[in-house]
Design an enzyme around this catalytic site. Sequence first.
Site, short mmCIF file in Angstrom:
data_model
loop_
_atom_site.label_atom_id
_atom_site.label_comp_id
_atom_site.label_asym_id
_atom_site.label_seq_id
_atom_site.Cartn_x
_atom_site.Cartn_y
_atom_site.Cartn_z
N ASP A 142 35.02 40.23 31.78
CA ASP A 142 36.39 40.33 31.31
C ASP A 142 36.49 40.15 29.80
OD1 ASP A 142 39.44 40.11 32.45
OD2 ASP A 142 39.17 38.84 30.70
N PHE A 170 42.12 40.79 32.89
CA PHE A 170 41.82 42.14 33.37
C PHE A 170 41.02 42.11 34.67
CE2 PHE A 170 42.31 43.25 28.69
CZ PHE A 170 43.64 43.60 28.86
N ASP A 171 40.27 41.05 34.93
CA ASP A 171 39.67 40.89 36.25
C ASP A 171 40.77 40.80 37.31
OD1 ASP A 171 36.84 40.95 36.34
OD2 ASP A 171 36.72 39.02 35.33
N VAL A 172 41.76 39.96 37.04
CA VAL A 172 42.86 39.81 37.98
C VAL A 172 43.61 41.14 38.16
CG1 VAL A 172 45.08 38.66 38.38
CG2 VAL A 172 43.12 37.34 37.54
N GLY A 175 41.62 43.56 40.21
CA GLY A 175 41.69 43.20 41.61
C GLY A 175 42.98 43.68 42.26
#
Length: 378
Positions: A142, A170-172, A175
């Site tokens: 991220d 940005f990971d969240v 997802g």
Amino acid sequence: MVQQSAGPLAGLLVADFSRILAGPYATMLLADLGAQVIKVESPGGDDTRTWMPPTRDGVSTYYLGINRNKRSVALDLKKSDDLAAAQELAHRADVMIENFRPGGLARFGLDYDSVAASNNKIVYASISGFGTGAGRDFPGYDLMVQAISGLMSLTGDPDGSPYRAGISVFDVMAGLHANIGILAALRHRGETGRGQHVEVNLLSSALSGLVNHSSGYVAGGTVPFRMGNAHPSLFPYEPLPTADGELIVIAGNDGQFRKLCQVLDLPELPDDPRFGRNQDRTANREELRPLLVQRLAQRTKDEWFRDLLAAGVPCAPINTIDGGVALAEELGLDPVVAVGDVPGVRNPITFSETPARYELPPPGLDEHGEEIRAWLKS
């Protein structure tokens, strides 16, 4: 294996070959809504098991925060029995999600083409850092994406250094995008009987998630810059000092600005041509800010917060996490749920008919391995 839950996704089997954050966050949300999620880990376990402190009873709270309602099986894909179990799980699954480097599962016969050959109903979701083209070999962290996408160029004081966001934003976001894609593909499968390959990458999620800033560039040719806590298109929309600290003050439209001025006893400002419209306030923010600050300095942030909010003016104290949880509790949002003896944050979606479930605490490594292996052989 027996599906224990109800929920809008009850009966859905998810083979979770992902690790760290984007994939596990996505699958936890699916599990909360009733999907049966089998978390496939390497013998060493998900990396986040070792990301500490903080911990709870010696277990990483990072891992605990994104892995409830799942069952864990540890499989070494280099061993034939374990590989056969992994392939059988993919054959039975409705959804498979993975975040290996693009092509990394092909040698195990667990890539989309191989899985779909024996399970044409599979909705197979792949999450990568930078897509399957020239960026396929870039590690998908991220922080790299925050730097490359431009987010860090927007975060921090104008004269200071760029900063990362306080979470792996940005990971969240990736997802969440993966889940949107999965649910859309399941809808399509319901109509056609066919699954498909859903692909999400962090950089594309980032550029989409930069919304007004990325649009400002691609549609308007404007490269944005750091403005601290200020907003490029609105004023006020930032922390302003009061007698005992800062308070977020927002005037998202002309009506809210007029209400703000009424509470601050500055009734003349909305009719001043420098400040009457949002574009005027934004252009003349350096003239307007001291007029607001002078008045705000006469009372405490809590006093202003109470009166401004009552008048319909958006404003907020700048809390630490404990304050945010406390306010959510005060507002009746019940933000904390206990799953076994492990507290976690409630799923943010509510349903009138099929509520989220909180049945299984985050599993220990291979906690359900014997049960899952026996089921896959049956």
